[in-house]
Write an enzyme that holds these catalytic residues in place. Sequence first.
Site, PDB file in Angstrom:
ATOM      1  N   LEU A 168       0.120  36.758   6.940  1.00 39.32           N
ATOM      2  CA  LEU A 168      -0.513  37.999   7.597  1.00 39.32           C
ATOM      3  C   LEU A 168       0.491  38.722   8.190  1.00 39.32           C
ATOM      4  O   LEU A 168       1.456  38.309   8.660  1.00 39.32           O
ATOM      5  CB  LEU A 168      -1.505  37.465   8.527  1.00 39.32           C
ATOM      6  CG  LEU A 168      -2.817  36.917   8.232  1.00 39.32           C
ATOM      7  CD1 LEU A 168      -3.588  36.242   9.578  1.00 39.32           C
ATOM      8  CD2 LEU A 168      -3.738  37.773   7.528  1.00 39.32           C
ATOM      9  N   ASP A 169       0.330  40.167   8.160  1.00 36.56           N
ATOM     10  CA  ASP A 169       1.553  41.031   8.544  1.00 36.56           C
ATOM     11  C   ASP A 169       1.782  40.744   9.937  1.00 36.56           C
ATOM     12  O   ASP A 169       0.926  40.364  10.671  1.00 36.56           O
ATOM     13  CB  ASP A 169       1.142  42.416   8.194  1.00 36.56           C
ATOM     14  CG  ASP A 169       1.133  42.757   7.059  1.00 36.56           C
ATOM     15  OD1 ASP A 169       1.740  42.041   6.146  1.00 36.56           O
ATOM     16  OD2 ASP A 169       0.306  43.744   6.431  1.00 36.56           O
ATOM     17  N   LEU A 170       2.827  41.115  10.587  1.00 41.22           N
ATOM     18  CA  LEU A 170       3.201  41.134  12.106  1.00 41.22           C
ATOM     19  C   LEU A 170       2.106  41.620  12.984  1.00 41.22           C
ATOM     20  O   LEU A 170       1.709  41.080  13.790  1.00 41.22           O
ATOM     21  CB  LEU A 170       4.405  41.780  12.211  1.00 41.22           C
ATOM     22  CG  LEU A 170       5.024  41.937  13.792  1.00 41.22           C
ATOM     23  CD1 LEU A 170       5.456  40.911  14.363  1.00 41.22           C
ATOM     24  CD2 LEU A 170       5.835  43.287  13.910  1.00 41.22           C
TER      25      LEU A 170
END
Length: 296
Positions: A154-156
């Site tokens: 999952l992205d930042l």
Amino acid sequence: MAEAEYSGPRDSKGKPRRHLPSPGRPDEKRAFRPRRPANAAPSKGNLERKDGEERIAKLLARAGVASRREVERMIADGRVERDGVPITTPATMLKTLHGISVDGNLVKQAEPTKLFLFHKPNGCLTAERDFSGRKTIYDFLPADLPRLMPIGRLDLNTEGLLLMTNDGEFKRQMELPSTGVERTYRARTFGDVTQEQLEDLFNGIEIDGIKYGRIHANLERRTGSNQWIEITLTEGKNREVRRVLEHLGLKVSRLIRTSYGAFTLGEMAPADISEVRKFDLVMFRKTLDTQLAKKG
């Protein structure tokens, strides 16, 4: 009478190569099969398991050392040894990990597969460490857990459900697009979009030369130019949801993954983690194996 000059195929010494009739099939010519060089690399068939043996990269991944790809890099860097001697190929076949060490530390035998649901908070990386000092998911995990690897990323600034396991092979199976495991997201967006535009994503879309597969998208609710959109996909390419929505002219202000396969975020608070019951994991894997068998 002079013998007619032979014009057929010849062997490496220039002698005529004659086809002999196959036993029991006098009318059929036997196809020529070139001899395999003695120093040729083993074929894929020769690398299949036998007598319970498996590739070392697969065994180490299952033991939770790292993903199979990362294990292969470790082997290439000379970090994996057997009884003190470096392993030179990830295709090395073994029955057990007895005597295998990584960075000088003996590897324990693989434990039973475990699966955890983790609510990844916004603003942390799906990584083991970050040299710039940003927080990672491991900063939020209890110290008494086994070594866990995230299934996918999952992205930042993407929050929500992140599956974590101690089994590298299970991780790999879940991540493969061919497995077809669905991921569902809720996105809060700003901009104008119609349900018809979202339904067009069902046929897939190409953005900047990258093809994205079938996407199910629906408007949940709208307040002015703000709306929540639910999106379900199976590929999970890098930043796929954000790129697709931005391509439609929308600005994503919040993105939450609410489910991955049969597992849902539910009412979990950020940074909460819970283990999936063994029975539920076994049943899910049986369903997954059945789906893969049908596709195969």
